[in-house]
Motif scaffolding. Structure first.
Motif, PDB file in Angstrom:
ATOM      1  N   PRO A   1      12.549  25.345 -47.786  1.00 37.91           N
ATOM      2  CA  PRO A   1      11.485  24.790 -46.943  1.00 37.91           C
ATOM      3  C   PRO A   1      11.234  23.308 -47.226  1.00 37.91           C
ATOM      4  O   PRO A   1      11.178  22.883 -48.383  1.00 37.91           O
ATOM      5  CB  PRO A   1      10.261  25.634 -47.306  1.00 37.91           C
ATOM      6  CG  PRO A   1      10.810  26.890 -47.889  1.00 37.91           C
ATOM      7  CD  PRO A   1      12.068  26.480 -48.587  1.00 37.91           C
ATOM      8  N   ALA A   2      11.056  22.554 -46.154  1.00 30.97           N
ATOM      9  CA  ALA A   2      10.783  21.124 -46.301  1.00 30.97           C
ATOM     10  C   ALA A   2       9.477  20.889 -47.046  1.00 30.97           C
ATOM     11  O   ALA A   2       9.364  19.936 -47.834  1.00 30.97           O
ATOM     12  CB  ALA A   2      10.733  20.468 -44.921  1.00 30.97           C
ATOM     13  N   GLU A   3       8.482  21.772 -46.827  1.00 32.74           N
ATOM     14  CA  GLU A   3       7.182  21.570 -47.475  1.00 32.74           C
ATOM     15  C   GLU A   3       7.264  21.748 -48.990  1.00 32.74           C
ATOM     16  O   GLU A   3       6.395  21.294 -49.733  1.00 32.74           O
ATOM     17  CB  GLU A   3       6.128  22.507 -46.885  1.00 32.74           C
ATOM     18  CG  GLU A   3       6.409  23.988 -47.055  1.00 32.74           C
ATOM     19  CD  GLU A   3       7.148  24.598 -45.881  1.00 32.74           C
ATOM     20  OE1 GLU A   3       7.032  25.824 -45.685  1.00 32.74           O
ATOM     21  OE2 GLU A   3       7.848  23.853 -45.155  1.00 32.74           O
TER      22      GLU A   3
ATOM     23  N   ARG B   1      12.214  29.866 -52.785  1.00 35.14           N
ATOM     24  CA  ARG B   1      12.006  30.138 -51.360  1.00 35.14           C
ATOM     25  C   ARG B   1      13.146  29.506 -50.568  1.00 35.14           C
ATOM     26  O   ARG B   1      13.648  28.442 -50.924  1.00 35.14           O
ATOM     27  CB  ARG B   1      10.667  29.589 -50.863  1.00 35.14           C
ATOM     28  CG  ARG B   1       9.457  30.270 -51.479  1.00 35.14           C
ATOM     29  CD  ARG B   1       8.168  29.616 -51.009  1.00 35.14           C
ATOM     30  NE  ARG B   1       7.829  29.965 -49.635  1.00 35.14           N
ATOM     31  CZ  ARG B   1       7.457  29.073 -48.703  1.00 35.14           C
ATOM     32  NH1 ARG B   1       7.408  27.784 -49.002  1.00 35.14           N
ATOM     33  NH2 ARG B   1       7.148  29.456 -47.495  1.00 35.14           N
ATOM     34  N   LYS B   2      13.534  30.170 -49.507  1.00 39.01           N
ATOM     35  CA  LYS B   2      14.585  29.692 -48.628  1.00 39.01           C
ATOM     36  C   LYS B   2      14.064  29.660 -47.193  1.00 39.01           C
ATOM     37  O   LYS B   2      13.132  30.397 -46.847  1.00 39.01           O
ATOM     38  CB  LYS B   2      15.818  30.607 -48.708  1.00 39.01           C
ATOM     39  CG  LYS B   2      16.455  30.697 -50.097  1.00 39.01           C
ATOM     40  CD  LYS B   2      17.113  29.397 -50.514  1.00 39.01           C
ATOM     41  CE  LYS B   2      17.845  29.526 -51.837  1.00 39.01           C
ATOM     42  NZ  LYS B   2      18.547  28.270 -52.219  1.00 39.01           N
ATOM     43  N   ALA B   3      14.649  28.810 -46.372  1.00 36.06           N
ATOM     44  CA  ALA B   3      14.184  28.670 -44.991  1.00 36.06           C
ATOM     45  C   ALA B   3      15.371  28.563 -44.038  1.00 36.06           C
ATOM     46  O   ALA B   3      16.469  28.157 -44.427  1.00 36.06           O
ATOM     47  CB  ALA B   3      13.299  27.434 -44.851  1.00 36.06           C
ATOM     48  N   PHE B   4      15.128  28.943 -42.781  1.00 36.48           N
ATOM     49  CA  PHE B   4      16.155  28.915 -41.738  1.00 36.48           C
ATOM     50  C   PHE B   4      17.385  29.742 -42.157  1.00 36.48           C
ATOM     51  O   PHE B   4      18.529  29.331 -41.930  1.00 36.48           O
ATOM     52  CB  PHE B   4      16.566  27.477 -41.398  1.00 36.48           C
ATOM     53  CG  PHE B   4      15.457  26.680 -40.785  1.00 36.48           C
ATOM     54  CD1 PHE B   4      15.117  26.843 -39.450  1.00 36.48           C
ATOM     55  CD2 PHE B   4      14.728  25.784 -41.549  1.00 36.48           C
ATOM     56  CE1 PHE B   4      14.085  26.121 -38.880  1.00 36.48           C
ATOM     57  CE2 PHE B   4      13.687  25.050 -40.992  1.00 36.48           C
ATOM     58  CZ  PHE B   4      13.368  25.228 -39.652  1.00 36.48           C
ATOM     59  N   ILE B   5      17.128  30.893 -42.758  1.00 32.95           N
ATOM     60  CA  ILE B   5      18.214  31.746 -43.231  1.00 32.95           C
ATOM     61  C   ILE B   5      18.623  32.677 -42.087  1.00 32.95           C
ATOM     62  O   ILE B   5      17.947  33.655 -41.774  1.00 32.95           O
ATOM     63  CB  ILE B   5      17.805  32.537 -44.485  1.00 32.95           C
ATOM     64  CG1 ILE B   5      17.291  31.576 -45.559  1.00 32.95           C
ATOM     65  CG2 ILE B   5      18.987  33.346 -44.986  1.00 32.95           C
ATOM     66  CD1 ILE B   5      18.246  30.456 -45.926  1.00 32.95           C
ATOM     67  N   THR B   6      19.736  32.337 -41.473  1.00 30.39           N
ATOM     68  CA  THR B   6      20.208  33.059 -40.290  1.00 30.39           C
ATOM     69  C   THR B   6      20.641  34.472 -40.661  1.00 30.39           C
ATOM     70  O   THR B   6      21.446  34.672 -41.571  1.00 30.39           O
ATOM     71  CB  THR B   6      21.386  32.304 -39.654  1.00 30.39           C
ATOM     72  OG1 THR B   6      20.989  30.969 -39.362  1.00 30.39           O
ATOM     73  CG2 THR B   6      21.838  32.996 -38.379  1.00 30.39           C
TER      74      THR B   6
ATOM     75  N   GLY C   1      17.731  36.441 -36.179  1.00 27.85           N
ATOM     76  CA  GLY C   1      17.051  35.153 -36.087  1.00 27.85           C
ATOM     77  C   GLY C   1      17.188  34.345 -37.364  1.00 27.85           C
ATOM     78  O   GLY C   1      18.146  34.486 -38.124  1.00 27.85           O
ATOM     79  N   HIS C   2      16.208  33.465 -37.598  1.00 22.33           N
ATOM     80  CA  HIS C   2      16.228  32.556 -38.751  1.00 22.33           C
ATOM     81  C   HIS C   2      14.919  32.731 -39.520  1.00 22.33           C
ATOM     82  O   HIS C   2      13.840  32.531 -38.964  1.00 22.33           O
ATOM     83  CB  HIS C   2      16.372  31.104 -38.289  1.00 22.33           C
ATOM     84  CG  HIS C   2      17.455  30.906 -37.264  1.00 22.33           C
ATOM     85  ND1 HIS C   2      18.790  30.879 -37.578  1.00 22.33           N
ATOM     86  CD2 HIS C   2      17.388  30.739 -35.916  1.00 22.33           C
ATOM     87  CE1 HIS C   2      19.503  30.694 -36.489  1.00 22.33           C
ATOM     88  NE2 HIS C   2      18.670  30.609 -35.462  1.00 22.33           N
TER      89      HIS C   2
END
Length: 396
Positions: A136-138, A165-170, A216-217
């Motif tokens: 995550p960018a935050e 934490r991970k983000a945009f995990i397809t 999704g992501h």
């Protein structure tokens, strides 16, 4: 290999691509208005149904041969372009992201035991996977700059504890296989994980502009996930090195699939422009419309040639990092122009869900960001240019 042997392999790739194209056009396209298609991708029930049809046609994971060998990158380009003729095609024949890239990586670097446990179910199309790198960018975590990796893994006897934490995990939602990048004392490290696991908590599935990828992501919390040491991919500290094995081919297969999608969008727009009458003649006979379709033809051919050029580089065994950056920028920008013109030619119909043109436009817009935004690739290429000059590799 003899010339005749090379020609035979090339012909095999063409034959597989032709069969995939026929399957997508004759079978998969009929599902494009299916009610099981949602904003976070096709439901698992639909994925399973399509894959059963692909198995019956002998087209499950067609670019991976029975001995787990791969078609060449050039041959794979033909197969994945054919699959991409429908947004559902790559899912149906099991060449979609992120599974395709994950299968390639595991096929290259996993141990025999890891392949049996994690790769075989993917090749069989009975499991989906996710690649957990972006953060995550935050949180100030890794995005386009993997050096910012903040997820950690600490050794605990014969296991590792992973937290972050991970983000945009397809595809995290519904995945059975996870490849997780985390920071260890040795450096970035890749871990294989069995999913689902209660310590891999999906915080939310993001609402994004695209909708073709199952699951999704997601934003995901890793809460002291325990992974056995024998599920380390390669050696601790080799994460960035191993990711490079996946990087260029995965970039290029995105280009392959979306070239197929935009080829189909062009077919739909042309058919519309030939049939639709306005101001006394067919739309295509109006210069403004005809020129847009002609420009699409040029962009599609240039994208195809760029893909084939990069595929040939990869087929020499080179990493192709620079070449894949160039191809990703050139192809994603060209296909964005193609998709945009198709929408424009079709007017109101182009922005409706009556055809896949509107979806292709959304998907390709996301593609300009996924696998590295255009600007990051250009910045990286500029650094390469400067480095080459400083090393005397460029002369006047």
């Amino acid at each position: 290999m003899t010339i005749s042997g090379a020609a035979s392999r090339e012909a095999r790739g063409d034959q597989i691509a032709a069969r995939v194209e026929a399957f997508v056009r004759d079978t998969v396209v009929a599902y494009e208005q299916d009610a099981r298609l949602g904003s976070h991708g096709p439901a698992d029930e639909l994925v399973d149904e399509l894959r059963d049809l692909a198995r019956q046609a002998g087209l499950m994971t067609p670019h991976i041969l029975p001995d787990h060998g791969h078609l060449t990158h050039r041959q794979t380009a033909r197969v994945l372009r054919a699959a991409g003729l429908s947004p559902l095609g790559p899912v149906a024949v099991n060449v979609a992201a992120p599974d395709e890239g994950n299968m390639y990586l595991l096929g290259r670097v996993a141990t025999p035991a890891q392949k049996r446990r994690f790769l075989d179910p993917l090749i069989e199309g009975r499991a989906r996977s996710a690649f957990f790198m972006t953060e995550p960018a935050e949180d100030g975590g890794a995005g386009s700059d993997p050096s910012l990796l903040s997820t950690t893994a600490t050794r605990d006897g014969d296991h590792w504890l992973i937290r972050g934490r991970k983000a945009f995990i397809t595809g995290a939602q519904g995945a059975r296989v996870g490849i997780i990048m985390a920071r260890t004392e040795e450096g970035a490290t890749l871990f294989l994980a069995d999913l689902p696991d209660p310590r891999v908590r999906i915080e939310r599935v993001l609402d994004t502009i695209d909708s073709s990828m199952p699951g999704g992501h997601s934003v995901v919390a890793l809460e002291d996930l325990r992974v056995p040491h024998d599920q380390v991919l390669g050696q601790p500290g080799e994460g960035f090195k191993l990711a490079q094995v996946r990087l260029a081919p995965a970039r290029l297969t995105h280009c392959m699939r979306w070239l197929g999608a935009c080829t189909r969008a062009q077919e739909i727009a042309v058919a519309y422009a030939v049939k639709r009458q306005a101001f006394g003649k067919a739309l295509i006979d109006h210069e403004g419309v005809g020129f847009m379709l002609a420009e699409n033809l040029i962009d599609l051919k240039q994208a195809e040639l760029m893909i084939d050029w990069c595929a040939d580089v990869l087929d020499t065994g080179a990493l192709g990092t620079v070449e894949s950056s160039m191809a990703k920028v050139a192809v994603s920008e060209a296909l964005m122009r193609v998709a945009d013109r198709c929408v424009q030619v079709m007017g109101g119909t182009g922005v409706s869900g009556d055809t896949i043109v509107e979806q292709v436009f959304r998907e390709v817009r996301a593609f300009r960001i996924y696998d590295g935004p255009t600007e990051v690739h250009k910045w990286s290429l500029a650094k390469t240019i400067k480095r080459n000059v400083s090393q005397g590799a460029v002369t006047s």
